[in-house]
Each structure stands twice: as structure tokens, then as C-alpha cells.
Motif scaffolding. Sequence first.
Motif, PDB file in Angstrom:
ATOM      1  N   SER A  30      38.318 -45.212 -17.460  1.00  0.00           N
ATOM      2  CA  SER A  30      36.867 -45.058 -17.269  1.00  0.00           C
ATOM      3  C   SER A  30      36.464 -44.989 -15.800  1.00  0.00           C
ATOM      4  CB  SER A  30      36.088 -46.200 -17.961  1.00  0.00           C
ATOM      5  OG  SER A  30      36.373 -46.231 -19.344  1.00  0.00           O
ATOM      6  N   GLU A  31      37.427 -44.883 -14.907  1.00  0.00           N
ATOM      7  CA  GLU A  31      37.169 -44.766 -13.466  1.00  0.00           C
ATOM      8  C   GLU A  31      37.474 -43.337 -13.028  1.00  0.00           C
ATOM      9  OE1 GLU A  31      35.892 -46.257  -9.962  1.00  0.00           O
ATOM     10  OE2 GLU A  31      36.847 -47.864 -11.103  1.00  0.00           O
ATOM     11  N   SER A  32      36.626 -42.781 -12.173  1.00  0.00           N
ATOM     12  CA  SER A  32      36.843 -41.449 -11.630  1.00  0.00           C
ATOM     13  C   SER A  32      37.430 -41.573 -10.227  1.00  0.00           C
ATOM     14  CB  SER A  32      35.518 -40.682 -11.571  1.00  0.00           C
ATOM     15  OG  SER A  32      35.721 -39.370 -11.101  1.00  0.00           O
ATOM     16  N   VAL A  33      38.631 -41.030 -10.035  1.00  0.00           N
ATOM     17  CA  VAL A  33      39.342 -41.170  -8.768  1.00  0.00           C
ATOM     18  C   VAL A  33      39.598 -39.791  -8.158  1.00  0.00           C
ATOM     19  CG1 VAL A  33      41.395 -42.115  -7.638  1.00  0.00           C
ATOM     20  CG2 VAL A  33      40.543 -43.142  -9.747  1.00  0.00           C
ATOM     21  N   PRO A  34      39.275 -39.583  -6.888  1.00  0.00           N
ATOM     22  CA  PRO A  34      39.604 -38.299  -6.259  1.00  0.00           C
ATOM     23  C   PRO A  34      41.102 -38.027  -6.333  1.00  0.00           C
ATOM     24  CG  PRO A  34      38.060 -39.518  -4.892  1.00  0.00           C
ATOM     25  CD  PRO A  34      38.499 -40.463  -5.980  1.00  0.00           C
ATOM     26  N   ALA A  35      41.460 -36.814  -6.737  1.00  0.00           N
ATOM     27  CA  ALA A  35      42.867 -36.468  -6.936  1.00  0.00           C
ATOM     28  C   ALA A  35      43.642 -36.413  -5.627  1.00  0.00           C
ATOM     29  CB  ALA A  35      42.986 -35.131  -7.658  1.00  0.00           C
ATOM     30  N   LEU A  36      42.948 -36.201  -4.539  1.00  0.00           N
ATOM     31  CA  LEU A  36      43.596 -36.146  -3.228  1.00  0.00           C
ATOM     32  C   LEU A  36      42.964 -37.174  -2.310  1.00  0.00           C
ATOM     33  CD1 LEU A  36      45.775 -34.211  -1.834  1.00  0.00           C
ATOM     34  CD2 LEU A  36      43.820 -33.281  -0.611  1.00  0.00           C
ATOM     35  N   GLU A  90      38.473 -32.375  -6.866  1.00  0.00           N
ATOM     36  CA  GLU A  90      38.720 -32.703  -8.268  1.00  0.00           C
ATOM     37  C   GLU A  90      38.981 -34.200  -8.403  1.00  0.00           C
ATOM     38  OE1 GLU A  90      41.802 -30.313  -9.925  1.00  0.00           O
ATOM     39  OE2 GLU A  90      40.720 -28.440  -9.638  1.00  0.00           O
ATOM     40  N   THR A  91      38.647 -34.722  -9.558  1.00  0.00           N
ATOM     41  CA  THR A  91      38.852 -36.139  -9.816  1.00  0.00           C
ATOM     42  C   THR A  91      39.710 -36.329 -11.063  1.00  0.00           C
ATOM     43  OG1 THR A  91      36.806 -36.284 -11.099  1.00  0.00           O
ATOM     44  CG2 THR A  91      36.669 -36.788  -8.741  1.00  0.00           C
TER      45      THR A  91
END
Length: 274
Positions: free
Chosen positions: A8-14, A2-3
Motif C-alpha cells: 500500500s506504499e508508493s515508492v519511486p522506482a529509481l 514511475e512508482t
Amino acid sequence: METIQVQSESVPALGLGTWQLTGATCQETVQTALDMGYRHVDTAQAYGNERQVGTGIDAADVDREDVFLTTKLDGSNRSARRVRQSARESCHRLGTDYLDLLLIHWPNTPWMVPVSETIDAMNGLVDDGLVRNIGVSNFSPSRLDEARELSEAPIFTDQVQYHPYWDQTQLLDYCRIHDVLLTAYSPLARGGVLDDPAIVQIGNRYGKSPAQVALRWLVQQDGVAAIPKATGREHLEANLAVFDFELTDEEMERIRSPSKTKTGYHFVRSQLPF
């Protein structure tokens, strides 16, 4: 994986935390994690392992642009000159042309280098394309607010200690209002959650370990990413397996149990040689 959408940036949640990982172990852990599906790696100049992290990224079967890579400025690298020079040195050690995120590791000591000077230099690195995002670490809400006011580029994250025993409600509320990511380090309270009765009981209900429950508790909160440290393949795989279940609101509240005493106890215990 999941991100989280931030500015406006998509970052992995883990992500993978690399504090105290050194040498071949660090390199192998980073490579294994990326090959396993991790896409978020956190290091710091002070960790002394940027070269090994970079070698691990290069050895993994993943493109550099698919990895969200963070490092942090050491306390001795806060002047404008040292910010610029040390960031380039970090890129060289990491084997990359750019950093996805550069953080101030700890608040500046005001009588040495003002935070305004450090942030101005970090903004220059964004303008130069060497750094995509900037942020802070271990900043209180008031310090974070000051940093935001001083910076032309948005402050992307505040990386802080956050786990069931350490309350960050005020900071998280501030981050949500201003579209700032809260990145949680020491998410397992240095092992303290592993024998917590409430967390163990909740984990049994889902067939999950206490560590998985604690990580799920974090990433289930809006605007929170977690960067646990792990070294063995089994632990790396277990940490990833937190997106196939969901805690109830009641369970989320049961897990949250702020205690400075517990936090301090588990910190001291983690430093003992036995």
C-alpha cells in the motif's frame, strides 16, 4: 517518475544512492537530484553523510513528505537501546521527524545481538511513529524469511546487490510472493556494464547508453527499484531517462548474464586507485 506499489506504499522506482558521497558534493548532489525530479534518496549511518543528505533535502525545492528517505542501522547499532537511540540520531542528522524506511544494513552476527532483538526495537520505532517502514539489506531468502517471521510490522524491502551479472532470481521470486520490494544497489556492476557488447548493442538500438539500458533492465522487472549513485548533473539526468523506452523479452534475457567472475573482477577494478 514511475512508482512501485508495495504494501500500500508508493515508492519511486529509481532513487539516488549516496554511498561514498561526502561533504559539499553529497549535499549538492542530493539537492540537484531532488530539484531534477528524484523523490527517493538512500543513505546509511555507516556512510557518514546523513547530515549532508539532510542539508541537501532541506535546500531542495521539494516538500519533505514528497521524498522517500531511507537510512540503515550500522553494525554497532543493533541492540534494542542502540536501535532506538541511533535512529533518533539519524533523524537529527537528516533534519527530519521521521524515516520512511529503516533497514538492517547487514545480517546480525548471532553471538553479538540476535536479529529478534533488533527487529523488536525497529517495530517499536514504527509504533512510535519515528519510522514508517522497516526492512533489511544483504539478506538471503532464508534470512529474509526469518526476519519476516520475527517482525510484527511487514518487512518492506531487501536491499541487495543486483545487476545483469549477479543473479537474484530466487530472492526476487520470494519477494514477489510476499509483497516485498527488491531494491538494487550497484545496479551498473560498478561500471562493468558500460562496455558490455550486448548491452552496448541494445543501447544503440534505442539511442540509449549502456547505463540506461542496465537501469531499464532492472526497473522493468516487477517489484524492483534501483538506487544508482551519480554525482554530475549529466549522469543524474541520464539515469532518470529510462522510462521512455521498453526492452523486449528477448533483450531482457540477453542482458541477464550471471557471472561471479565478472562481478568480482569489476568490484576489484573499482577499488584500484588507477
